[in-house]
Design an enzyme around this catalytic site. Structure first.
Site, mmCIF file in Angstrom:
data_model
loop_
_atom_site.group_PDB
_atom_site.id
_atom_site.type_symbol
_atom_site.label_atom_id
_atom_site.label_comp_id
_atom_site.label_asym_id
_atom_site.label_seq_id
_atom_site.Cartn_x
_atom_site.Cartn_y
_atom_site.Cartn_z
ATOM 1 N N SER A 18 39.719 74.446 27.426
ATOM 2 C CA SER A 18 40.157 75.503 26.520
ATOM 3 C C SER A 18 39.768 76.874 27.045
ATOM 4 C CB SER A 18 39.498 75.315 25.155
ATOM 5 O OG SER A 18 39.767 74.044 24.647
ATOM 6 N N ASN B 26 43.915 80.632 22.646
ATOM 7 C CA ASN B 26 42.499 80.787 22.275
ATOM 8 C C ASN B 26 41.993 82.219 22.418
ATOM 9 O OD1 ASN B 26 41.930 78.299 21.248
ATOM 10 N ND2 ASN B 26 41.413 77.406 23.217
HETATM 11 N N1 LIG Z 1 39.088 69.809 20.354
HETATM 12 C C1 LIG Z 1 40.174 70.583 20.522
HETATM 13 O O1 LIG Z 1 40.825 70.979 19.557
HETATM 14 C C2 LIG Z 1 40.618 70.946 21.912
HETATM 15 C C3 LIG Z 1 41.894 71.542 22.066
HETATM 16 C C4 LIG Z 1 42.349 71.822 23.367
HETATM 17 C C5 LIG Z 1 41.535 71.564 24.457
HETATM 18 N N2 LIG Z 1 40.295 71.010 24.272
HETATM 19 C C6 LIG Z 1 39.500 70.721 25.469
HETATM 20 O O2 LIG Z 1 39.640 69.330 25.776
HETATM 21 C C7 LIG Z 1 38.436 68.835 26.375
HETATM 22 C C8 LIG Z 1 37.931 67.654 25.574
HETATM 23 O O3 LIG Z 1 37.690 68.060 24.245
HETATM 24 P P1 LIG Z 1 37.650 67.006 23.042
HETATM 25 O O4 LIG Z 1 37.748 67.796 21.793
HETATM 26 O O5 LIG Z 1 38.592 65.884 23.304
HETATM 27 O O6 LIG Z 1 36.129 66.470 23.190
HETATM 28 P P2 LIG Z 1 35.519 65.076 22.665
HETATM 29 O O7 LIG Z 1 34.073 65.318 22.564
HETATM 30 O O8 LIG Z 1 36.264 64.580 21.471
HETATM 31 O O9 LIG Z 1 35.851 64.055 23.874
HETATM 32 C C9 LIG Z 1 35.331 64.173 25.159
HETATM 33 C C10 LIG Z 1 35.195 62.752 25.698
HETATM 34 O O10 LIG Z 1 34.961 62.806 27.103
HETATM 35 C C11 LIG Z 1 34.106 61.729 27.428
HETATM 36 N N3 LIG Z 1 33.521 61.997 28.743
HETATM 37 C C12 LIG Z 1 32.512 62.831 29.073
HETATM 38 N N4 LIG Z 1 32.309 62.796 30.408
HETATM 39 C C13 LIG Z 1 33.206 61.919 30.924
HETATM 40 C C14 LIG Z 1 33.517 61.461 32.227
HETATM 41 N N5 LIG Z 1 32.866 61.911 33.304
HETATM 42 N N6 LIG Z 1 34.518 60.552 32.370
HETATM 43 C C15 LIG Z 1 35.205 60.105 31.308
HETATM 44 N N7 LIG Z 1 34.966 60.505 30.052
HETATM 45 C C16 LIG Z 1 33.981 61.414 29.862
HETATM 46 C C17 LIG Z 1 33.127 61.665 26.285
HETATM 47 O O11 LIG Z 1 32.511 60.393 26.226
HETATM 48 C C18 LIG Z 1 34.037 61.968 25.078
HETATM 49 O O12 LIG Z 1 34.553 60.786 24.499
HETATM 50 C C19 LIG Z 1 37.459 70.024 26.436
HETATM 51 O O13 LIG Z 1 37.567 70.623 27.702
HETATM 52 C C20 LIG Z 1 37.999 70.947 25.338
HETATM 53 O O14 LIG Z 1 37.663 72.294 25.557
HETATM 54 C C21 LIG Z 1 39.828 70.672 23.027
#
Ligand SMILES: NC(=O)c1ccc[n+]([C@@H]2O[C@H](COP(=O)([O-])OP(=O)(O)OC[C@H]3O[C@@H](n4cnc5c(N)ncnc54)[C@H](O)[C@@H]3O)[C@@H](O)[C@H]2O)c1
Length: 291
Positions: free
Chosen positions: A119, A190
């Site tokens: 993000s 964002n």
């Molecule tokens: N939450 C949102 O609304 C949103 C929107 C757009 C982008 N993002 C971005 O997407 C990404 C993930 O966010 P999220 O909300 O899904 O987080 P989340 O915490 O729901 O999920 C992240 C997952 O990644 C896993 N993980 C960590 N290290 C890992 C690895 N080396 N290999 C495989 N899996 C691994 C964790 O176990 C966890 O299940 C971030 O970069 C975030 O900024 C989030």
């Protein structure tokens, strides 16, 4: 080279949605999580979304069976070596992301395109730790991925035309409208959304109104589908804090500074809907304001 196999790293909130839409679009999808329990949790999320789609008449059982048949589930990062495109959706942390890319850069063939769903982190800084910066692009989807119709495709100064076109094609094939953004923190959405969300926390912190009234104000007064505090719970307060800290560090602008309440809530494990508690309490039958 046409993309056939897509790797998704991280099967949390975003990764599960990205994996689902890629499989629905006909790609073979390899999903990697850090352990079997988290992999099963992410898989369960996708299966339950698809089951509901059948119940609501939005998909047939045959379509869902075909979609589920396109998945490979793994905890081994090396299994992603077969992918034409890798989409990373792990935690919002640059050292963790760079470690992942260095590993995959050594395993994947030269044609594999690398993309991050970050993000707020720099796509260029991730690309720079690989030997394929021309194959690196941002693919920023929105939550919940199967329902939100936008993807931001982020070009760095090194992204090749072929990689950019392939990323746009992937976005379009998964049913999204593509917006192209430069590699600057927050991209388009964002950059504008985060200060608004942080201001809503500041208003709540100052006691301007209750959580429900702040949310109703923006829903009924501005026609937003969700209020800012509901949206924060939905995005994840931990993720929002990561993003605010990164943007604040980058821009040195007070508008991006995390309010103390956000930091305290995250430290207390109140990460929003996914943890059962944020500005609202999700452990109660109907979400009630937590304060
Ligand atoms: N939450 C949102 O609304 C949103 C929107 C757009 C982008 N993002 C971005 O997407 C990404 C993930 O966010 P999220 O909300 O899904 O987080 P989340 O915490 O729901 O999920 C992240 C997952 O990644 C896993 N993980 C960590 N290290 C890992 C690895 N080396 N290999 C495989 N899996 C691994 C964790 O176990 C966890 O299940 C971030 O970069 C975030 O900024 C989030």
């Amino acid at each position: 080279m046409a993309i056939q196999t897509v790797g998704v790293v991280g099967c949390g909130l975003m990764g599960s949605g990205i994996a689902q839409i890629a499989a629905e679009a006909g790609y073979a999808v390899i999903v990697r999580e850090v352990d079997a329990a988290l992999l099963a949790k992410g898989r369960g999320k996708i299966e339950s979304f698809l089951k509901k789609a059948v119940e609501k008449g939005k998909a047939t059982q045959d379509q869902v069976t075909a979609t589920l048949g396109r998945f490979t589930w793994t905890t081994e990062l090396a299994d992603l070596a077969k992918c034409d495109l890798v989409v990373e959706a792990i935690l919002e942390n640059m050292p963790a992301k760079q470690e992942l890319w260095k590993f995959l850069d050594a395993k994947c063939p030269p044609h594999t395109i690398f993309s991050s769903n970050t993000s707020s982190l720099s796509i260029g800084d991730m690309a720079a730790c690989t030997k394929r910066p021309q194959n690196f692009v941002g693919l920023h989807f929105f939550n919940p991925v199967p329902l939100m119709r936008l993807v931001e495709v982020v070009r760095t100064i090194s992204t090749s035309d072929a990689t950019y076109q392939a990323a746009c094609e992937f976005g379009t094939k998964t049913g999204k409208t593509v917006v192209t953004a430069k590699d600057t923190p927050g991209f388009v959405v964002n950059l504008l959304l985060v200060p608004y969300l942080l201001d809503a926390i500041r208003a709540f912190e100052k006691g301007v109104a209750s959580a429900k009234d702040i949310d109703n104000g923006m829903k009924l007064g501005c026609g937003h589908p969700m209020g800012p505090l509901e949206l924060l719970d939905f995005v994840g307060l931990d993720t929002t804090l990561y993003i605010a800290d990164i943007m604040s560090h980058e821009f040195k602008d007070i508008r991006y500074a995390a309010p103390p309440l956000l930091r305290r809530m995250v430290a207390a494990g109140m990460h929003g809907k996914k943890s059962g508690r944020g500005f609202y309490d999700y452990t109660a039958p109907a979400a009630a304001p937590a304060k």
